[in-house]
Scaffold this motif. Structure first.
Motif, mmCIF file in Angstrom:
data_model
loop_
_atom_site.group_PDB
_atom_site.id
_atom_site.type_symbol
_atom_site.label_atom_id
_atom_site.label_comp_id
_atom_site.label_asym_id
_atom_site.label_seq_id
_atom_site.Cartn_x
_atom_site.Cartn_y
_atom_site.Cartn_z
ATOM 1 N N PHE A 1 -5.741 -17.847 -9.080
ATOM 2 C CA PHE A 1 -6.671 -18.810 -9.669
ATOM 3 C C PHE A 1 -8.125 -18.657 -9.233
ATOM 4 O O PHE A 1 -9.017 -19.178 -9.879
ATOM 5 N N TYR A 2 -8.363 -17.943 -8.130
ATOM 6 C CA TYR A 2 -9.738 -17.830 -7.648
ATOM 7 C C TYR A 2 -10.274 -16.413 -7.731
ATOM 8 O O TYR A 2 -11.148 -16.018 -6.983
ATOM 9 N N THR A 3 -9.698 -15.641 -8.638
ATOM 10 C CA THR A 3 -10.220 -14.317 -8.951
ATOM 11 C C THR A 3 -10.947 -14.417 -10.286
ATOM 12 O O THR A 3 -10.330 -14.647 -11.324
ATOM 13 N N HIS A 4 -12.268 -14.268 -10.238
ATOM 14 C CA HIS A 4 -13.078 -14.524 -11.436
ATOM 15 C C HIS A 4 -13.244 -13.279 -12.326
ATOM 16 O O HIS A 4 -13.323 -13.368 -13.539
ATOM 17 N N SER A 5 -13.335 -12.114 -11.715
ATOM 18 C CA SER A 5 -13.471 -10.878 -12.497
ATOM 19 C C SER A 5 -12.811 -9.745 -11.720
ATOM 20 O O SER A 5 -12.758 -9.771 -10.489
ATOM 21 N N LEU A 6 -12.295 -8.775 -12.450
ATOM 22 C CA LEU A 6 -11.566 -7.687 -11.805
ATOM 23 C C LEU A 6 -12.237 -6.342 -12.051
ATOM 24 O O LEU A 6 -12.667 -6.039 -13.170
ATOM 25 N N ALA A 7 -12.349 -5.543 -10.986
ATOM 26 C CA ALA A 7 -12.774 -4.145 -11.102
ATOM 27 C C ALA A 7 -11.480 -3.330 -10.959
ATOM 28 O O ALA A 7 -10.991 -3.107 -9.845
ATOM 29 N N TYR A 8 -10.920 -2.932 -12.084
ATOM 30 C CA TYR A 8 -9.572 -2.375 -12.090
ATOM 31 C C TYR A 8 -9.443 -1.082 -11.287
ATOM 32 O O TYR A 8 -8.397 -0.822 -10.680
ATOM 33 N N THR A 9 -10.500 -0.267 -11.250
ATOM 34 C CA THR A 9 -10.421 0.983 -10.487
ATOM 35 C C THR A 9 -10.183 0.702 -9.014
ATOM 36 O O THR A 9 -9.290 1.281 -8.383
ATOM 37 N N TYR A 10 -10.978 -0.226 -8.463
ATOM 38 C CA TYR A 10 -10.822 -0.577 -7.059
ATOM 39 C C TYR A 10 -9.467 -1.246 -6.805
ATOM 40 O O TYR A 10 -8.811 -1.004 -5.779
ATOM 41 N N LEU A 11 -9.026 -2.087 -7.731
ATOM 42 C CA LEU A 11 -7.745 -2.775 -7.575
ATOM 43 C C LEU A 11 -6.596 -1.776 -7.554
ATOM 44 O O LEU A 11 -5.700 -1.855 -6.701
ATOM 45 N N PHE A 12 -6.616 -0.795 -8.474
ATOM 46 C CA PHE A 12 -5.555 0.211 -8.528
ATOM 47 C C PHE A 12 -5.566 1.096 -7.280
ATOM 48 O O PHE A 12 -4.512 1.507 -6.792
ATOM 49 N N LEU A 13 -6.772 1.387 -6.756
ATOM 50 C CA LEU A 13 -6.860 2.163 -5.517
ATOM 51 C C LEU A 13 -6.233 1.391 -4.356
ATOM 52 O O LEU A 13 -5.502 1.956 -3.536
ATOM 53 N N ALA A 14 -6.528 0.087 -4.288
ATOM 54 C CA ALA A 14 -5.958 -0.754 -3.223
ATOM 55 C C ALA A 14 -4.439 -0.802 -3.336
ATOM 56 O O ALA A 14 -3.719 -0.644 -2.337
ATOM 57 N N LEU A 15 -3.932 -1.005 -4.553
ATOM 58 C CA LEU A 15 -2.486 -1.072 -4.765
ATOM 59 C C LEU A 15 -1.829 0.292 -4.535
ATOM 60 O O LEU A 15 -0.684 0.366 -4.077
ATOM 61 N N GLY A 16 -2.573 1.372 -4.846
ATOM 62 C CA GLY A 16 -2.069 2.721 -4.594
ATOM 63 C C GLY A 16 -1.866 2.968 -3.108
ATOM 64 O O GLY A 16 -0.847 3.538 -2.687
ATOM 65 N N ILE A 17 -2.830 2.515 -2.303
ATOM 66 C CA ILE A 17 -2.708 2.650 -0.845
ATOM 67 C C ILE A 17 -1.526 1.820 -0.344
ATOM 68 O O ILE A 17 -0.763 2.259 0.521
ATOM 69 N N PHE A 18 -1.377 0.628 -0.907
ATOM 70 C CA PHE A 18 -0.238 -0.228 -0.538
ATOM 71 C C PHE A 18 1.075 0.484 -0.845
ATOM 72 O O PHE A 18 2.016 0.450 -0.046
ATOM 73 N N GLY A 19 1.142 1.162 -1.993
ATOM 74 C CA GLY A 19 2.337 1.916 -2.363
ATOM 75 C C GLY A 19 2.623 3.038 -1.378
ATOM 76 O O GLY A 19 3.782 3.264 -0.998
ATOM 77 N N ILE A 20 1.587 3.731 -0.929
ATOM 78 C CA ILE A 20 1.753 4.815 0.046
ATOM 79 C C ILE A 20 2.291 4.264 1.368
ATOM 80 O O ILE A 20 3.172 4.855 1.996
ATOM 81 N N LEU A 21 1.762 3.108 1.782
ATOM 82 C CA LEU A 21 2.222 2.491 3.028
ATOM 83 C C LEU A 21 3.688 2.070 2.923
ATOM 84 O O LEU A 21 4.440 2.173 3.898
ATOM 85 N N LEU A 22 4.091 1.608 1.738
ATOM 86 C CA LEU A 22 5.502 1.251 1.535
ATOM 87 C C LEU A 22 6.396 2.482 1.632
ATOM 88 O O LEU A 22 7.512 2.419 2.167
ATOM 89 N N ILE A 23 5.891 3.623 1.129
ATOM 90 C CA ILE A 23 6.649 4.878 1.225
ATOM 91 C C ILE A 23 6.802 5.284 2.693
ATOM 92 O O ILE A 23 7.879 5.714 3.126
ATOM 93 N N LEU A 24 5.709 5.155 3.462
ATOM 94 C CA LEU A 24 5.778 5.460 4.892
ATOM 95 C C LEU A 24 6.812 4.566 5.583
ATOM 96 O O LEU A 24 7.536 5.006 6.479
ATOM 97 N N ASN A 25 6.863 3.300 5.138
ATOM 98 C CA ASN A 25 7.846 2.365 5.674
ATOM 99 C C ASN A 25 9.267 2.867 5.397
ATOM 100 O O ASN A 25 10.116 2.902 6.289
ATOM 101 N N ARG A 26 9.503 3.270 4.151
ATOM 102 C CA ARG A 26 10.838 3.743 3.769
ATOM 103 C C ARG A 26 11.209 5.037 4.490
ATOM 104 O O ARG A 26 12.381 5.305 4.732
#
Length: 382
Positions: free
Chosen positions: A172-197
């Motif tokens: 509710f408090y996200t007013h505008s999205l910069a999708y490139t930066y968001l996908f990069l952040a989520l991509g890093i999160f995905g890599i960290l999950l792989i390291l976890n596995r």
């Protein structure tokens, strides 16, 4: 060698004691900040928090940077509760879950009832939050008369509350999205999950990835503190608890968060200039919604939802607790302080509304804490 139960008990005791002391420190910092902001040193004091670093004020870096570390600790605490703590099975998790649900929906409903369709309706998230440090700090004043299950219930409830607040911030408090930066952040999160596995238990790659994820999240439009929670769930919680990366990091973060980050947040965000007519803002619908939500909505929602859930057989009330104790927990849940102020800063842009909201939050938290302490002092036997 310590058993798993003893290890977890020690970790919970450490968490409780650090939050207990941190809560007392938060009260002191708030009083000091209010006094300095309304003293002859007002200009110099406010100048500190408005000092620009890299194009942003010192306060901004605290709210967007250091608070991400606070949310990382909240995420690690929630992860521990889910794996081996109070939330590790459905029966145990149900009571704090339903209590937290009532403590979220009822206060938000009361606020929207008063503010729907107005310029302040976006503040509905303010009375939904519970300040863990303050709530546990107040509970600690009762000493040894507090049952262990009461401490655990309040902690679990507050952690679930804060997780919900994080989700609310993201949605509710996200007013505008910069999708490139968001996908990069989520991509890093995905890599960290792989390291976890892959069972990579070295903390260094997770911390480096967490900093990078925070940077991209900061520029994505989604509040940067979300990165702290995502990082928490990417860090492994496995094997011997004392050697688990999640355990090690949680142990290391307790004191810096309780004795540095949260007090700094309190100092920066309670530097409120009290004008001669400050009380005039207490009668507007925004302030009334905050007060009614925290002082009335929180205890009613927590008690009512808990009672209905237990009555339907969805969960059970711990043997050493009675319903009058749940009322006390509900009142302490109305101590919004840190989290409520944090959401107010995201909900509003006008300085006047933010100041009025902060004053309402401080008064509401003080009233809720006083009532909760008095109620539990009467109902808990020595």
């Amino acid at each position: 060698m310590k058993t798993r139960q003893n290890t977890l008990s020690a970790l919970f005791d450490e968490f409780f004691k650090s939050e207990k002391s941190g809560g007392i420190l938060l009260v002191c910092c708030t009083v000091i900040s209010l006094l300095l902001a309304n003293s002859p040193f007002q200009y110099s004091y406010l100048k500190i928090w408005n000092f620009q670093i890299g194009g942003h004020s010192f306060t901004h870096w605290i709210n967007d940077g250091l608070m991400a570390v606070f949310f990382l600790l909240i995420g690690l605490e929630l992860e521990r509760e889910i794996y081996v703590g109070k939330l590790s099975n459905i029966k145990n998790a149900s009571l704090p879950f339903f209590a937290a649900l009532g403590g979220l929906l009822v206060p938000a409903g009361i606020f929207l009832l008063l503010n729907f369709g107005t310029d302040t309706q976006s503040g509905f998230g303010i009375p939904m939050a519970t300040d863990i440090a303050f709530a546990l700090g107040v509970l600690s004043l009762l000493g040894n008369r507090v049952p262990e299950s009461l401490k655990v219930l309040l902690t679990a409830l507050a952690v679930i509350d804060d997780l919900a607040a994080i989700i609310i911030i993201a949605i509710f408090y996200t007013h505008s999205l910069a999708y490139t930066y968001l996908f990069l952040a989520l991509g890093i999160f995905g890599i960290l999950l792989i390291l976890n596995r892959l069972k990579v238990h070295n903390l260094i790659p997770y911390l480096i990835g967490g900093v990078a994820m925070w940077y991209f999240m900061l520029h994505s439009g989604v509040h940067a503190t979300i990165a702290g929670v995502l990082l928490a769930f990417a860090i492994p919680f496995a094997g011997s608890e004392e050697k688990s990366p999640s355990y090690i990091l949680q142990h290391w973060l307790h004191k810096p968060v309780a004795f540095f980050i949260l007090p700094l947040f309190a100092l920066a965000n309670t530097s409120i200039i009290i004008e001669s007519d400050w009380y005039a803002g207490l009668t507007n619908t925004n302030s009334l919604g905050i007060f009614a939500g925290l002082v009335v909505g929180k205890p009613f929602g927590i008690y009512f939802f808990s009672f209905i859930a237990v009555s339907l057989g969805l969960c059970v009330l711990p043997r050493d607790l009675k319903w009058k104790h749940i009322i006390g927990i509900g009142l302490l849940g109305g101590i919004g302080f840190t989290m409520s102020i944090f959401i107010a800063l995201l909900a509003f842009d006008e300085p006047e509304i933010i100041t009025q909201s902060k004053i309402a939050i401080l008064i509401s938290s003080l009233v809720a804490g006083t009532l909760g302490l008095s109620w539990l002092r009467i109902t808990l036997r020595k």
